[in-house]
Scaffold this motif. Structure first.
Motif, short mmCIF file in Angstrom:
data_model
loop_
_atom_site.label_atom_id
_atom_site.label_comp_id
_atom_site.label_asym_id
_atom_site.label_seq_id
_atom_site.Cartn_x
_atom_site.Cartn_y
_atom_site.Cartn_z
N ILE A 157 -4.64 6.59 -2.68
CA ILE A 157 -4.17 5.26 -2.13
C ILE A 157 -4.19 4.02 -3.22
O ILE A 157 -5.16 3.83 -3.72
N THR A 158 -2.99 3.51 -3.09
CA THR A 158 -2.91 2.15 -4.05
C THR A 158 -2.64 1.21 -3.44
O THR A 158 -1.49 1.20 -2.69
N VAL A 159 -3.38 0.04 -3.67
CA VAL A 159 -3.12 -1.10 -3.00
C VAL A 159 -2.77 -2.17 -4.13
O VAL A 159 -3.50 -2.07 -5.03
N ASN A 160 -1.45 -2.69 -4.19
CA ASN A 160 -1.14 -3.65 -5.27
C ASN A 160 -0.82 -5.05 -4.49
O ASN A 160 -0.39 -5.38 -3.45
N LEU A 161 -1.78 -6.08 -5.09
CA LEU A 161 -1.58 -7.39 -4.81
C LEU A 161 -0.46 -8.11 -5.55
O LEU A 161 -0.70 -8.31 -6.91
N SER A 162 0.65 -8.23 -4.97
CA SER A 162 1.85 -9.02 -5.55
C SER A 162 1.92 -10.37 -5.37
O SER A 162 1.80 -10.85 -4.21
N CYS A 167 0.88 -1.14 -0.02
CA CYS A 167 0.03 -0.02 0.10
C CYS A 167 0.61 1.15 -0.10
O CYS A 167 1.64 1.28 0.76
N ALA A 168 0.55 2.20 -0.92
CA ALA A 168 1.29 3.41 -1.11
C ALA A 168 0.16 4.66 -0.69
O ALA A 168 -0.71 4.50 -1.92
N VAL A 169 0.43 5.64 0.06
CA VAL A 169 -0.45 6.73 -0.03
C VAL A 169 0.41 7.95 -0.53
O VAL A 169 1.55 8.28 0.13
N THR A 170 0.02 8.37 -1.61
CA THR A 170 0.74 9.55 -2.33
C THR A 170 0.13 10.58 -2.56
O THR A 170 -1.26 10.52 -2.72
N PRO A 171 0.66 11.83 -2.70
CA PRO A 171 -0.31 13.06 -3.37
C PRO A 171 -1.18 12.96 -4.69
O PRO A 171 -0.52 12.27 -5.59
N GLY A 172 -1.94 13.42 -4.75
CA GLY A 172 -2.72 13.42 -5.84
C GLY A 172 -4.41 13.30 -5.92
O GLY A 172 -4.67 13.63 -4.78
N ASP A 224 -10.69 -9.78 -8.27
CA ASP A 224 -11.95 -10.29 -8.73
C ASP A 224 -12.77 -9.05 -8.25
O ASP A 224 -12.62 -8.20 -7.33
N LYS A 225 -14.25 -9.57 -8.41
CA LYS A 225 -15.09 -8.37 -7.91
C LYS A 225 -15.17 -8.29 -6.29
O LYS A 225 -15.50 -7.38 -5.73
N SER A 226 -15.10 -9.49 -5.79
CA SER A 226 -15.06 -9.40 -4.28
C SER A 226 -13.91 -8.83 -3.64
O SER A 226 -14.23 -8.01 -2.45
N VAL A 227 -12.59 -8.79 -4.36
CA VAL A 227 -11.57 -8.14 -3.63
C VAL A 227 -11.77 -6.61 -3.96
O VAL A 227 -11.43 -5.76 -3.28
N SER A 228 -12.13 -6.43 -5.28
CA SER A 228 -12.40 -4.94 -5.46
C SER A 228 -13.41 -4.20 -4.53
O SER A 228 -13.13 -3.10 -4.18
N GLU A 229 -14.47 -4.91 -4.23
CA GLU A 229 -15.30 -4.46 -3.25
C GLU A 229 -14.79 -4.27 -1.93
O GLU A 229 -15.67 -3.41 -1.18
N SER A 254 -8.33 8.94 -4.08
CA SER A 254 -8.85 7.69 -4.75
C SER A 254 -8.34 6.66 -4.21
O SER A 254 -7.48 6.58 -3.25
N PHE A 255 -9.07 5.35 -4.23
CA PHE A 255 -8.54 4.36 -3.42
C PHE A 255 -8.87 3.13 -4.49
O PHE A 255 -9.78 2.84 -5.08
N GLN A 256 -7.56 2.79 -4.89
CA GLN A 256 -7.53 1.67 -5.95
C GLN A 256 -6.89 0.35 -5.56
O GLN A 256 -5.85 0.63 -4.74
N ILE A 257 -7.39 -0.62 -5.92
CA ILE A 257 -6.70 -2.08 -5.59
C ILE A 257 -6.32 -2.56 -6.89
O ILE A 257 -7.33 -2.73 -8.13
N VAL A 258 -5.18 -2.83 -7.30
CA VAL A 258 -4.61 -3.35 -8.62
C VAL A 258 -4.17 -4.76 -8.22
O VAL A 258 -3.65 -4.92 -7.01
N GLY A 259 -3.86 -5.53 -9.36
CA GLY A 259 -3.07 -6.79 -9.30
C GLY A 259 -4.10 -7.81 -9.33
O GLY A 259 -4.03 -9.12 -8.82
N LEU A 260 -4.79 -7.84 -10.48
CA LEU A 260 -5.92 -8.87 -11.04
C LEU A 260 -6.80 -9.19 -9.70
O LEU A 260 -6.95 -10.41 -9.47
#
Length: 508
Positions: free
Chosen positions: A64-69, A22-27, A38-43, A30-36
């Motif tokens: 706020i960007t959350v990356n699932l690696s 998770c990275a919290v950066t200026p901009g 599915d719908k239940s994870v995005s919710e 927003s709250f985004q979840i990336v890294g493929l």
């Protein structure tokens, strides 16, 4: 500053590690979840927002960007809620950054901040142990996950408890394993009067894990005896219990975190689909053959199952595993089961009854049993035709032998097989598991027995598989008798249970 928390993504019974960054950066806020996801994870975004509100916290007006690696691995399931929330809190410096990185987390968030139980706690704990990390999970999952004794498991009831634990304000006590349970079916072979050959066949099948097929008219006791099969099987070993519980964990079949030492007994209805039997569906879930791992799969009314479903059993019977391939999944499940099947001789069931003669014989039987293909039939070690017990015999015959006595003989025979098992191949534990390369070493017959088997193979055109399966059944019979060498009586009985009595009459 990037915060990291670990979790898992499930591929069959394997829990693959996933790093939640998770990275919290200026901009723009927003709250985004990336890294493929599915719908239940995005919710999870909305559930995390509501939980933060319950904790009297507000998300900052930042990006706020959350990356699932790894980002190319599909992520499914609501268990990503807790690790996503913890990574956000760590990025906001509410939870210590380094402390958060020492945990594998899984759990679903309720809107009021409670942690809801999820599937797969046991394999997730095993993954945490392999990474030398601790596990934090919902309270209802703690007893299940704690069975992996090499990982520290902490179970929280609410998100607030999890936060206070990671911050050191109020540490949680390690979770304790659930109870070890042994379910007694309450059915006993002493209730079965007559059918001594069938009971002997089930004893041999239980001792060596030999696939068995009973055919006979309705009411002759096929289903009754099959239902009593669990009463003569030994309890699961610790290794087998862990293997079986891993599958049941991802299927949600573990009750209150307890581990059962009773062997599974699965009896799906004949209307079950291919995905239900073999495994599959959208998430490639385990099927009945995997849920019966280390236990019994009973298919009653075998010809009533769809023919494509029956044919899919051929490869898992041989290999002890099944690979479920879908467009978005390629999953392998173990399925070392004992297949027990029952069938009527024809659709009306009275093919051999002169008093209720089938008016379509023999075509009725050919059409009905024709669904059982030759290759599938060849994989049954024991094939036995049953006759009904008369009403007079039912009243005159004494009670049968208790299951406890049969189970003691089965346990002794299994102990012999386990002591003889090859240390180089841990998958070969029972006679039914012996591969071609080990058969001559383990089940070498005497000279006279080998001559009998050779004649039977030539006369009845036994396949190589059939030849080996007769030898394996004979080895189990010898183990039940306490004999070191497979001799003529053992092989003769194995041939009878293979359905070859004519040869024995002519040989006599």
């Amino acid at each position: 500053m990037v915060a990291r928390v670990f979790t898992t993504a499930f591929e069959g019974v394997e829990a693959r590690p996933v790093e939640v960054q998770c990275a919290v950066t200026p901009g723009m806020p927003s709250f985004q979840i990336v890294g493929l996801p599915d719908k239940s994870v995005s919710e999870a975004r909305e559930r995390v927002r509501a939980t933060m509100s319950e904790l009297n916290l507000a998300l900052p007006s930042k990006k706020i960007t959350v990356n699932l690696s790894p980002a190319d691995l599909p992520k499914e399931g609501s268990h990503f809620d807790l690790p996503i929330a913890l990574s956000v809190l760590a990025a906001l410096d509410i939870v210590p950054l380094e402390e958060a990185g020492r945990y594998v987390a899984l759990g679903e968030l309720s809107l009021d901040g409670r942690l809801i139980s999820v599937l797969g706690a046991l394999p997730a704990a095993a993954t945490a142990a392999s990474l030398d990390l601790s596990l934090i999970c919902p309270k209802d999952c703690g007893a299940e996950a704690a069975w992996v004794g090499t990982a520290s498991v902490f179970a929280a009831e609410t998100m607030l408890q999890a936060v206070k634990h990671l911050s050191g304000e109020r540490p949680l006590s390690p979770a304790q394993p659930g109870k070890i349970t042994t379910h007694h079916p309450g059915l006993d072979f002493q209730d079965v009067r007559g059918q001594e050959r069938a009971k002997r066949a089930l004893e041999i099948a239980a001792a060596g894990r030999h696939h068995t097929l009973f055919t006979g008219p309705p009411g002759c006791g096929k289903s009754m005896m099959a239902a009593r099969m669990p009463s003569i099987l030994p309890p699961l070993s610790p290794r087998e219990a862990l293997e079986t519980s891993m599958i049941h964990s991802v299927s949600g079949l573990i009750d209150q975190g307890g581990i059962s030492m009773t062997r599974p007994f699965r009896e799906p209805h004949h209307t079950a689909s291919m995905a239900a039997i073999v495994g599959g569906g959208r998430s490639a879930k385990p099927g009945e053959i995997s849920l019966a791992h280390n236990g019994v799969l009973f298919l009653d009314e075998l010809p009533e199952f769809a023919k494509p479903v029956l044919e899919t059993l051929r490869q898992p019977i041989e290999t002890g595993k099944v690979v479920v391939s879908r467009a978005n999944a390629h999953v392998e499940y173990p399925c070392g089961f004992l297949l027990l099947a029952a069938a009527n001789p024809c659709r009306c069931g009275h093919l051999a009854d002169a008093n209720q003669a089938c008016n379509r014989a023999p075509l009725c039987s050919q059409d009905y049993l024709g669904k059982i293909s030759g290759p599938l039939l060849d994989r049954f070690d024991i094939r036995l035709d049953l006759s009904p017990v008369t009403f007079e015999a039912l009243s005159d015959l004494p009670k049968g032998e208790p299951s406890a006595k049969i189970a003691a003989r089965v346990a002794r025979a299994r102990d012999v097989q386990l002591s003889r098992a090859d240390d180089d191949d841990k998958d070969i534990r029972l006679n039914g598991d012996i591969s071609g390369g080990h058969i001559q070493k383990v089940a070498a017959p005497s000279v006279q027995a080998l001559e009998m088997l050779t004649q039977a193979a030539e006369r009845f055109q036994l396949s190589a598989r059939g030849y080996h399966r007769v030898l394996k059944v004979a080895r189990t019979i010898a183990d039940l008798d306490g004999a070191q060498l497979v001799d003529v009586p053992h092989l003769a009985e194995a041939l009878v249970f293979r359905g070859l009595p004519v040869f024995l009459k002519s040989a006599a």
